[in-house]
Design a protein around this motif. Sequence first.
Motif, PDB file in Angstrom:
ATOM      1  N   PRO A  48       0.819  -1.213   0.000  1.00  0.00           N
ATOM      2  CA  PRO A  48       0.000   0.000   0.000  1.00  0.00           C
ATOM      3  C   PRO A  48       0.856   1.268   0.000  1.00  0.00           C
ATOM      4  O   PRO A  48       1.825   1.362   0.765  1.00  0.00           O
ATOM      5  CB  PRO A  48      -0.809  -0.126   1.293  1.00  0.00           C
ATOM      6  CG  PRO A  48      -0.844  -1.592   1.576  1.00  0.00           C
ATOM      7  CD  PRO A  48       0.465  -2.138   1.086  1.00  0.00           C
ATOM      8  N   VAL A  49       0.509   2.188  -0.864  1.00  0.00           N
ATOM      9  CA  VAL A  49       1.290   3.428  -1.017  1.00  0.00           C
ATOM     10  C   VAL A  49       0.318   4.596  -1.049  1.00  0.00           C
ATOM     11  O   VAL A  49      -0.751   4.502  -1.664  1.00  0.00           O
ATOM     12  CB  VAL A  49       2.080   3.373  -2.353  1.00  0.00           C
ATOM     13  CG1 VAL A  49       2.683   4.734  -2.685  1.00  0.00           C
ATOM     14  CG2 VAL A  49       3.177   2.330  -2.298  1.00  0.00           C
ATOM     15  N   ASP A  50       0.712   5.680  -0.408  1.00  0.00           N
ATOM     16  CA  ASP A  50      -0.093   6.895  -0.478  1.00  0.00           C
ATOM     17  C   ASP A  50       0.173   7.563  -1.831  1.00  0.00           C
ATOM     18  O   ASP A  50       1.301   7.961  -2.111  1.00  0.00           O
ATOM     19  CB  ASP A  50       0.293   7.820   0.685  1.00  0.00           C
ATOM     20  CG  ASP A  50      -0.624   9.033   0.728  1.00  0.00           C
ATOM     21  OD1 ASP A  50      -1.351   9.176   1.713  1.00  0.00           O
ATOM     22  OD2 ASP A  50      -0.608   9.821  -0.253  1.00  0.00           O
ATOM     23  N   LEU A  51      -0.869   7.660  -2.629  1.00  0.00           N
ATOM     24  CA  LEU A  51      -0.694   8.167  -4.004  1.00  0.00           C
ATOM     25  C   LEU A  51      -0.151   9.592  -4.010  1.00  0.00           C
ATOM     26  O   LEU A  51       0.762   9.915  -4.784  1.00  0.00           O
ATOM     27  CB  LEU A  51      -2.028   8.091  -4.763  1.00  0.00           C
ATOM     28  CG  LEU A  51      -1.992   8.640  -6.192  1.00  0.00           C
ATOM     29  CD1 LEU A  51      -1.011   7.855  -7.058  1.00  0.00           C
ATOM     30  CD2 LEU A  51      -3.376   8.598  -6.817  1.00  0.00           C
ATOM     31  N   ASP A  52      -0.695  10.450  -3.132  1.00  0.00           N
ATOM     32  CA  ASP A  52      -0.247  11.851  -3.136  1.00  0.00           C
ATOM     33  C   ASP A  52       1.227  11.954  -2.793  1.00  0.00           C
ATOM     34  O   ASP A  52       1.978  12.695  -3.421  1.00  0.00           O
ATOM     35  CB  ASP A  52      -1.090  12.676  -2.162  1.00  0.00           C
ATOM     36  CG  ASP A  52      -2.550  12.677  -2.593  1.00  0.00           C
ATOM     37  OD1 ASP A  52      -2.785  12.614  -3.820  1.00  0.00           O
ATOM     38  OD2 ASP A  52      -3.434  12.689  -1.727  1.00  0.00           O
ATOM     39  N   LEU A  53       1.622  11.126  -1.797  1.00  0.00           N
ATOM     40  CA  LEU A  53       3.042  11.160  -1.414  1.00  0.00           C
ATOM     41  C   LEU A  53       3.909  10.642  -2.556  1.00  0.00           C
ATOM     42  O   LEU A  53       4.931  11.235  -2.892  1.00  0.00           O
ATOM     43  CB  LEU A  53       3.282  10.282  -0.176  1.00  0.00           C
ATOM     44  CG  LEU A  53       2.891  10.892   1.170  1.00  0.00           C
ATOM     45  CD1 LEU A  53       3.214   9.910   2.296  1.00  0.00           C
ATOM     46  CD2 LEU A  53       3.684  12.194   1.367  1.00  0.00           C
ATOM     47  N   ALA A  54       3.465   9.524  -3.155  1.00  0.00           N
ATOM     48  CA  ALA A  54       4.257   8.927  -4.242  1.00  0.00           C
ATOM     49  C   ALA A  54       4.369   9.895  -5.411  1.00  0.00           C
ATOM     50  O   ALA A  54       5.410   9.990  -6.065  1.00  0.00           O
ATOM     51  CB  ALA A  54       3.620   7.611  -4.686  1.00  0.00           C
ATOM     52  N   ARG A  63       4.990  13.029 -14.449  1.00  0.00           N
ATOM     53  CA  ARG A  63       3.966  12.987 -13.387  1.00  0.00           C
ATOM     54  C   ARG A  63       2.598  12.727 -14.024  1.00  0.00           C
ATOM     55  O   ARG A  63       1.825  11.895 -13.561  1.00  0.00           O
ATOM     56  CB  ARG A  63       3.971  14.315 -12.639  1.00  0.00           C
ATOM     57  CG  ARG A  63       3.027  14.376 -11.479  1.00  0.00           C
ATOM     58  CD  ARG A  63       3.295  15.626 -10.643  1.00  0.00           C
ATOM     59  NE  ARG A  63       2.689  15.505  -9.334  1.00  0.00           N
ATOM     60  CZ  ARG A  63       1.415  15.782  -9.080  1.00  0.00           C
ATOM     61  NH1 ARG A  63       0.642  16.196 -10.056  1.00  0.00           N
ATOM     62  NH2 ARG A  63       0.934  15.624  -7.860  1.00  0.00           N
ATOM     63  N   GLU A  64       2.354  13.462 -15.116  1.00  0.00           N
ATOM     64  CA  GLU A  64       1.062  13.324 -15.811  1.00  0.00           C
ATOM     65  C   GLU A  64       0.863  11.896 -16.318  1.00  0.00           C
ATOM     66  O   GLU A  64      -0.199  11.297 -16.159  1.00  0.00           O
ATOM     67  CB  GLU A  64       1.059  14.257 -17.021  1.00  0.00           C
ATOM     68  CG  GLU A  64      -0.139  15.166 -17.076  1.00  0.00           C
ATOM     69  CD  GLU A  64       0.063  16.166 -18.178  1.00  0.00           C
ATOM     70  OE1 GLU A  64      -0.230  15.802 -19.323  1.00  0.00           O
ATOM     71  OE2 GLU A  64       0.574  17.279 -17.886  1.00  0.00           O
ATOM     72  N   ILE A  65       1.940  11.368 -16.916  1.00  0.00           N
ATOM     73  CA  ILE A  65       1.862   9.998 -17.464  1.00  0.00           C
ATOM     74  C   ILE A  65       1.591   9.001 -16.340  1.00  0.00           C
ATOM     75  O   ILE A  65       0.749   8.113 -16.455  1.00  0.00           O
ATOM     76  CB  ILE A  65       3.170   9.654 -18.214  1.00  0.00           C
ATOM     77  CG1 ILE A  65       3.263  10.503 -19.483  1.00  0.00           C
ATOM     78  CG2 ILE A  65       3.243   8.173 -18.555  1.00  0.00           C
ATOM     79  CD1 ILE A  65       4.604  10.444 -20.179  1.00  0.00           C
ATOM     80  N   ALA A  66       2.298   9.194 -15.205  1.00  0.00           N
ATOM     81  CA  ALA A  66       2.143   8.257 -14.090  1.00  0.00           C
ATOM     82  C   ALA A  66       0.718   8.310 -13.544  1.00  0.00           C
ATOM     83  O   ALA A  66       0.105   7.274 -13.254  1.00  0.00           O
ATOM     84  CB  ALA A  66       3.157   8.579 -12.999  1.00  0.00           C
ATOM     85  N   LEU A  67       0.172   9.532 -13.435  1.00  0.00           N
ATOM     86  CA  LEU A  67      -1.177   9.643 -12.872  1.00  0.00           C
ATOM     87  C   LEU A  67      -2.220   9.075 -13.838  1.00  0.00           C
ATOM     88  O   LEU A  67      -3.219   8.484 -13.422  1.00  0.00           O
ATOM     89  CB  LEU A  67      -1.490  11.099 -12.508  1.00  0.00           C
ATOM     90  CG  LEU A  67      -0.642  11.624 -11.342  1.00  0.00           C
ATOM     91  CD1 LEU A  67      -0.985  13.073 -11.018  1.00  0.00           C
ATOM     92  CD2 LEU A  67      -0.815  10.758 -10.078  1.00  0.00           C
TER      93      LEU A  67
END
Length: 374
Positions: A48-54, A63-67
């Motif tokens: 589990p990872v916090d998306l905002d932190l990651a 960043r755009e591509i990852a999101l």
Amino acid sequence: MSRLVFVPGAQVEFRGGRALVRSRIADRPDFQTDQPGLIAWLARFAAPVDLDLAAQDLAGPGREIALRAVSYLLDIGVLVEPGASAAAMAPAPAPDRRLSALSVSVYELACDVLGLGPAADTALTERTGIGLDARLAAISGQVESLRQELATMRGPYLSAQLRALGVGPDSRDLQLHVGCGPCHLPGWINLDIHPAPLATNVLWGLPFADGSVRRVFLSHLLEHLFYPNDVQPFLAELQRVLAPGGRIRVVVPDIEQCLRAYAENDDEFFRERRELWPGGDASSTRLEHFLAYAGAGPDPAHIFQAHKFGYDFETLARALARAGFVAIERSGYMQSRDAGLRVDENSEVAGAMHGGRHYSLFVEAIKPETGVAS
Ligand SMILES: C[S@@+](CC[C@H](N)C(=O)[O-])C[C@H]1O[C@@H](n2cnc3c(N)ncnc32)[C@H](O)[C@@H]1O
């Protein structure tokens, strides 16, 4: 949403510089990327990872591509919130969709291997020390071992169904409706793939004693099997279970009619065919329409459902003769020498007509009284 994790059982493969994440939603493609930064970033969702932190580790277009990747992985049910209930998780795709995708992958793999020629083996060996043949053998080993495991289930699976149908080793005078689809004939054993009164794969052979069957009816099944490699053993199996003098009735699309209509430029025939077959492309040419109908499928994904061959009387008669049948003759819709085989009207397709004619080919044959092929 903040914390995300790969759903338990997600098929995520990070290999050879590429990430492949299998879709869990029917009709939505798998996710793939070969961008090393994105692969490394996504790999952290194994826990589990916090998306905002990651996302703070990313900037600019990356960043755009990852999101966007995260958003797609959420859509295809692969990324979920930790602890999401099983019901909230997207269902795995049905096995037939998974197998369709696998058929396409195997076909494309073959094309890639043929395209690369010896370079594939050389590069793989240099890169990993494991050559192409060993890589392919590992894949086929996995497929074969699953098939062997499933093969052990056939016997008990069929026995339980036969018991429920009241059919035993001493049963005689049976009537088999093979490839019945949704059309179940009362008093007959109706066979098809699951779900069916007797769910089976006809290519396993037939679970009946020699000579235990009085009549066999197959309507629009044969063109779904590979000819002759699967069709000939299957017809021989039907011959085995029939009693001497027992009759088989085979109904298939009459490809000769399509060929004639094509050669004679019979647009009316093709117009009516397209209406009868609304799933097809309404603006297809006569040849596209005819070849698709005769078995030239659009891609390997439809390998099970698609037609694989087409018959005229000469070809079907030859196949039946090679399986040991005699007295092979053309028949007509609802016209059998055996009143018990006048059952075409129960089929969803055997009664279809165009140009004032039935478009199916109706053929009957018997097993010789002596049991010897003539
Ligand atoms: C076009 S449908 C015909 C259905 C029905 N006989 C009729 O005339 O309306 C073809 C049927 O063959 C079945 N079939 C195809 N391959 C089969 C196989 N290997 N084992 C069992 N059934 C198969 C399909 O599941 C499908 O129900």
